[in-house]
Design a protein around this motif. Sequence first.
Motif, PDB file in Angstrom:
ATOM      1  N   ASN A  47      -7.066   1.908   2.085  1.00  0.00           N
ATOM      2  CA  ASN A  47      -6.870   0.937   1.005  1.00  0.00           C
ATOM      3  C   ASN A  47      -7.781   1.248  -0.184  1.00  0.00           C
ATOM      4  O   ASN A  47      -8.717   0.497  -0.482  1.00  0.00           O
TER       5      ASN A  47
ATOM      6  N   THR B 116       0.846  -1.185   0.000  1.00  0.00           N
ATOM      7  CA  THR B 116       0.000   0.000   0.000  1.00  0.00           C
ATOM      8  C   THR B 116       0.884   1.238   0.000  1.00  0.00           C
ATOM      9  O   THR B 116       1.709   1.408   0.905  1.00  0.00           O
TER      10      THR B 116
ATOM     11  N   PRO C 206      -3.433   7.481   1.732  1.00  0.00           N
ATOM     12  CA  PRO C 206      -3.236   6.656   0.531  1.00  0.00           C
ATOM     13  C   PRO C 206      -3.105   7.503  -0.724  1.00  0.00           C
ATOM     14  O   PRO C 206      -3.716   8.568  -0.844  1.00  0.00           O
TER      15      PRO C 206
END
Length: 457
Positions: free
Chosen positions: A333, A49, A83
Amino acid sequence: MAAAARVEQFLNRKGLAFELVTVSEDPRGGLEAAVLGDGIDRRQVIRSTALIDVNGVLLVVHPLDSSPDLDAIAERTGRRLQPLTVTQAGRLFSDCAPGFVPPFGSAYNIPVLVEESLYQADRVVMACGSSSRLMIMAGREFRLAMAGSEKGHVTIRHSGQTANSITLEEVAEKLQKLYRLPPMPALALKILNLTSNPEASARELAEVIEYDPSVTAQIIRYARSALFNYPGQIDSVQEAVTRVLGFERVAHIALGIASVRAFDIPRQGPLGMDQFWRHSLYCAFVSQRLAPQCGVDTSLAYLCGLLHNFGLLLVGHLFPTEFEELNRLRAANPEVSMRALEQQVFGDSDEQQMLTVGHGVIGGILHKLWQMPDPVIKAAGVHQQMDYQGDHKTYVTMVQLANALLKEKGVGDEFNPDDVGYLAEQLGLDTGNLDRLREDVEQVADDLDSLAHSLSS
């Protein structure tokens, strides 16, 4: 495609051994789909990630059935990371298929933070940049590849067993037996009854809606918006019906507003009420624009798009603690499918394991209990199933295509890429149709955002 070019160069330079195995290519589902589709032991699979802040990118390497704990990472690194967007990831990992980022940060000049439990593994399976192959490495080789990386306990949880096979009827029965499902609000029920009466008038609809000042204000605001460019003044629901919106559109937007009141979920986060309304309004708009090209009812298509994600509201209403975790996992995510995250959050509890069928199925069950039109029930219930073949398939596929196109704008509850071309082909559409849809969305985006903010506040 074998492994990504930079990955092969990095491993060959290090003299590290690896094996490539072919998997069923499904770029729409990312790493999760590749693993599920080919019977690979999930316990051996690792995921990467990419996170970012003002100081740059950090690659977090962790087990497949876990997610980065952003708070733990912030405490360890002193950095408040978020992210990467799909676009950012695509630029950074330009030689990789979307959703198949490899764990070798050094190959891309990116620092790496590894979940320390991985250093005990005898064997690991991972993405190598290709959507058709996975890489297998012995634990020793993997540890050598990770030389120079930081390590620590940086994941939220390790769970997520796939749910046992369970029928829709069993899910519905268990839901009603174990939990108190919210009834349809009285105003929504009155509006729904009116829509099923072919003799109902604009005046009758206005009288029902105007009992609720809040819904009334929202309908008038909607009719006055630049979406319709009506040159005159709109001061009542009846004027909104007769001059601008029409009976069914007013009924459906009012139905949506009233129905949402059955749920209590937070406003913030990618799954909160703010983003729910934004997603719903955009999806309704695109579905409505698709309807004439697909030969189906425009107002019903609008309603399918508007109500297709009600399952998320029900999950948040019934399970606030789990919903909070799901919200966090979604933020951390963006490339992982909602089905995978739902399996992770709800897979451990025997009572809640039925929820791993996905929020779509849950929403379809609720719509059926509320006696919504059949296409609405089906669009909600199976919109997560890209291979659906059954009743009201056109409505389902329109919602799926709308969601796929909206992902390009960062609108929706997940951002793992879909096969837009495949979905368009199912509806008999070409690239010209899609380009016009994108242009239509751009023209009304500001108005839809403003309306969504108004509805969620």
